[in-house]
Design an enzyme around this catalytic site. Structure first.
Site, short mmCIF file in Angstrom:
data_model
loop_
_atom_site.label_atom_id
_atom_site.label_comp_id
_atom_site.label_asym_id
_atom_site.label_seq_id
_atom_site.Cartn_x
_atom_site.Cartn_y
_atom_site.Cartn_z
N LYS A 1 -61.14 40.66 18.05
CA LYS A 1 -61.64 41.85 18.75
C LYS A 1 -61.27 41.81 20.23
CE LYS A 1 -65.95 41.05 17.68
NZ LYS A 1 -65.81 39.76 16.96
N ARG B 1 -74.40 45.02 16.47
CA ARG B 1 -74.38 43.81 15.64
C ARG B 1 -75.47 43.85 14.58
NH1 ARG B 1 -71.28 40.40 19.20
NH2 ARG B 1 -70.89 38.46 18.12
N ARG C 1 -59.66 28.20 19.81
CA ARG C 1 -59.56 29.15 20.93
C ARG C 1 -59.76 28.42 22.27
NH1 ARG C 1 -63.22 34.31 20.89
NH2 ARG C 1 -64.84 32.77 20.49
N ARG D 1 -64.95 27.68 24.79
CA ARG D 1 -66.26 28.33 24.90
C ARG D 1 -67.34 27.44 24.31
NH1 ARG D 1 -66.23 34.56 22.97
NH2 ARG D 1 -67.95 33.90 21.65
N ARG E 1 -72.86 31.26 13.65
CA ARG E 1 -72.45 32.62 14.06
C ARG E 1 -71.95 33.42 12.85
NH1 ARG E 1 -68.30 31.21 18.51
NH2 ARG E 1 -67.85 33.44 18.52
P1 AP5 Z 1 -60.63 36.64 19.82
O1 AP5 Z 1 -59.80 37.84 20.13
O2 AP5 Z 1 -61.19 35.88 20.97
O3 AP5 Z 1 -61.75 36.98 18.73
P2 AP5 Z 1 -63.09 37.83 18.84
O4 AP5 Z 1 -63.19 38.66 17.59
O5 AP5 Z 1 -63.18 38.55 20.15
O6 AP5 Z 1 -64.15 36.66 18.72
P3 AP5 Z 1 -65.47 36.36 19.55
O7 AP5 Z 1 -65.82 34.93 19.24
O8 AP5 Z 1 -65.33 36.69 20.99
O9 AP5 Z 1 -66.45 37.31 18.86
P4 AP5 Z 1 -67.94 37.15 18.75
O10 AP5 Z 1 -68.29 38.48 18.22
O11 AP5 Z 1 -68.48 36.00 18.01
O12 AP5 Z 1 -68.39 36.76 20.24
P5 AP5 Z 1 -69.04 37.58 21.40
O13 AP5 Z 1 -68.49 37.08 22.66
O14 AP5 Z 1 -69.05 39.04 21.12
O15 AP5 Z 1 -59.71 35.66 18.93
C1 AP5 Z 1 -60.19 34.39 18.50
C2 AP5 Z 1 -59.04 33.36 18.55
O16 AP5 Z 1 -58.05 33.72 17.58
C3 AP5 Z 1 -58.29 33.30 19.90
O17 AP5 Z 1 -57.94 31.96 20.15
C4 AP5 Z 1 -57.05 34.18 19.69
O18 AP5 Z 1 -55.96 33.73 20.48
C5 AP5 Z 1 -56.78 33.97 18.20
N1 AP5 Z 1 -56.25 35.16 17.55
C6 AP5 Z 1 -56.63 36.47 17.73
N2 AP5 Z 1 -55.95 37.27 16.91
C7 AP5 Z 1 -55.14 36.47 16.16
C8 AP5 Z 1 -54.20 36.70 15.09
N3 AP5 Z 1 -53.97 37.94 14.64
N4 AP5 Z 1 -53.56 35.63 14.56
C9 AP5 Z 1 -53.81 34.38 15.00
N5 AP5 Z 1 -54.67 34.10 16.01
C10 AP5 Z 1 -55.33 35.12 16.56
O19 AP5 Z 1 -70.59 37.11 21.27
C11 AP5 Z 1 -71.01 35.80 21.62
C12 AP5 Z 1 -72.52 35.71 21.51
O20 AP5 Z 1 -73.15 36.67 22.40
C13 AP5 Z 1 -73.13 36.04 20.14
O21 AP5 Z 1 -73.11 34.92 19.28
C14 AP5 Z 1 -74.55 36.46 20.54
O22 AP5 Z 1 -75.36 35.35 20.83
C15 AP5 Z 1 -74.33 37.23 21.83
N6 AP5 Z 1 -74.11 38.68 21.60
C16 AP5 Z 1 -72.96 39.39 21.85
N7 AP5 Z 1 -73.12 40.68 21.52
C17 AP5 Z 1 -74.38 40.81 21.04
C18 AP5 Z 1 -75.12 41.90 20.50
N8 AP5 Z 1 -74.58 43.13 20.37
N9 AP5 Z 1 -76.39 41.67 20.10
C19 AP5 Z 1 -76.95 40.46 20.22
N10 AP5 Z 1 -76.31 39.38 20.70
C20 AP5 Z 1 -75.02 39.54 21.11
#
Ligand code: AP5
Length: 211
Positions: free
Chosen positions: A16, A92, A126, A155, A166
């Site tokens: 994402k 979420r 990552r 991270r 997660r």
């Molecule tokens: P990346 O693009 O970083 O993936 P992502 O989907 O953005 O993953 P996140 O871990 O950031 O998502 P998340 O939803 O768990 O975390 P968030 O920060 O929102 O890609 C991942 C890796 O793969 C990278 O190394 C990239 O280079 C590689 N890659 C990408 N595409 C690829 C491909 N096609 N092929 C190969 N490699 C690839 O949330 C973190 C925390 O915040 C949550 O756990 C929660 O505690 C809190 N939080 C956030 N939002 C909320 C909410 N709405 N409500 C409550 N708590 C929340």
């Protein structure tokens, strides 16, 4: 013309953040991400909100969802200031999806579909550049510049144990959100198992066809 309102859904590690950066650049919209917003405010005192823990960090480091009240306020504020956006990390759960429907209309809902085994590999490999925020992967996307490589960080919630939690939280809370948009007939499913450039081609084409 008003800038597009884009929602991007997918499991942790689905790509994402990677694709949102492309979308923001290509379509001139703001990247609104609850994950980054919460990481920037990890130590914020939320004890007056009648929550179990006193800071977002305590939820995030365990892989749990930060309470809706905190996250809804962040999104409401960010969307009200954005002229077009790609929203990443929200909603979420179904309660957040209801809140979002009150806040804004969506032009396109993308869902990056990635197998679970691949998700774990992507998350544990990552690395982030603390200076630019750019996302890398030790195997799939290492930086070319050794100086950048030397400053990369992992991270705190990308350890295998927290990743497992997660993904459990995602299945329990967020998969129903994906089903909700699917039932409404607005979900655009993208094969997220492809290489990043191929995913981007599909994402770009889908947005162009939808707005
Ligand atoms: P990346 O693009 O970083 O993936 P992502 O989907 O953005 O993953 P996140 O871990 O950031 O998502 P998340 O939803 O768990 O975390 P968030 O920060 O929102 O890609 C991942 C890796 O793969 C990278 O190394 C990239 O280079 C590689 N890659 C990408 N595409 C690829 C491909 N096609 N092929 C190969 N490699 C690839 O949330 C973190 C925390 O915040 C949550 O756990 C929660 O505690 C809190 N939080 C956030 N939002 C909320 C909410 N709405 N409500 C409550 N708590 C929340």
């Amino acid at each position: 013309m008003a800038q597009p309102h884009i929602l991007i859904l997918g499991a942790p590690g689905a790509g994402k953040g990677t694709q949102s950066a492309n979308i923001a650049e290509e379509f001139g919209v703001e990247h609104v991400t609850t994950g980054d917003a919460l990481r920037a405010n990890k130590e914020m005192d939320i004890s007056d909100m009648d929550t179990e823990y006193d800071t977002p960090a305590e939820y995030m480091d365990q892989g749990e969802l930060v309470p809706d009240e905190v996250v809804n306020a962040i999104v409401d504020e960010a969307l009200s200031q954005a002229n077009g956006y790609v929203l990443d990390g929200y909603p979420r759960n179904l309660e957040q999806a209801e809140e979002l429907a009150e806040m804004t209309d969506l032009d396109v809902v993308l869902y990056l579909d990635v197998s679970e085994e691949e998700l774990v590999h992507r998350l544990t490999g990552r690395r982030l550049d603390p200076e630019t925020g750019d996302i890398y992967h030790v195997e799939y996307n290492p930086p070319e510049d050794p100086e950048v490589e030397g400053r990369l960080e992992q991270r705190e919630d990308d350890t295998e144990e927290t990743v497992t939690e997660r993904l459990r939280v995602y299945r329990e809370n967020t998969e129903p959100v994906v089903e909700h948009y699917d039932d409404e007939g607005v979900l655009e499913r993208i094969d997220g198992d492809q290489a990043p450039e191929e995913v981007w081609e599909d994402v770009k084409e889908t947005i162009e066809d939808s707005v």
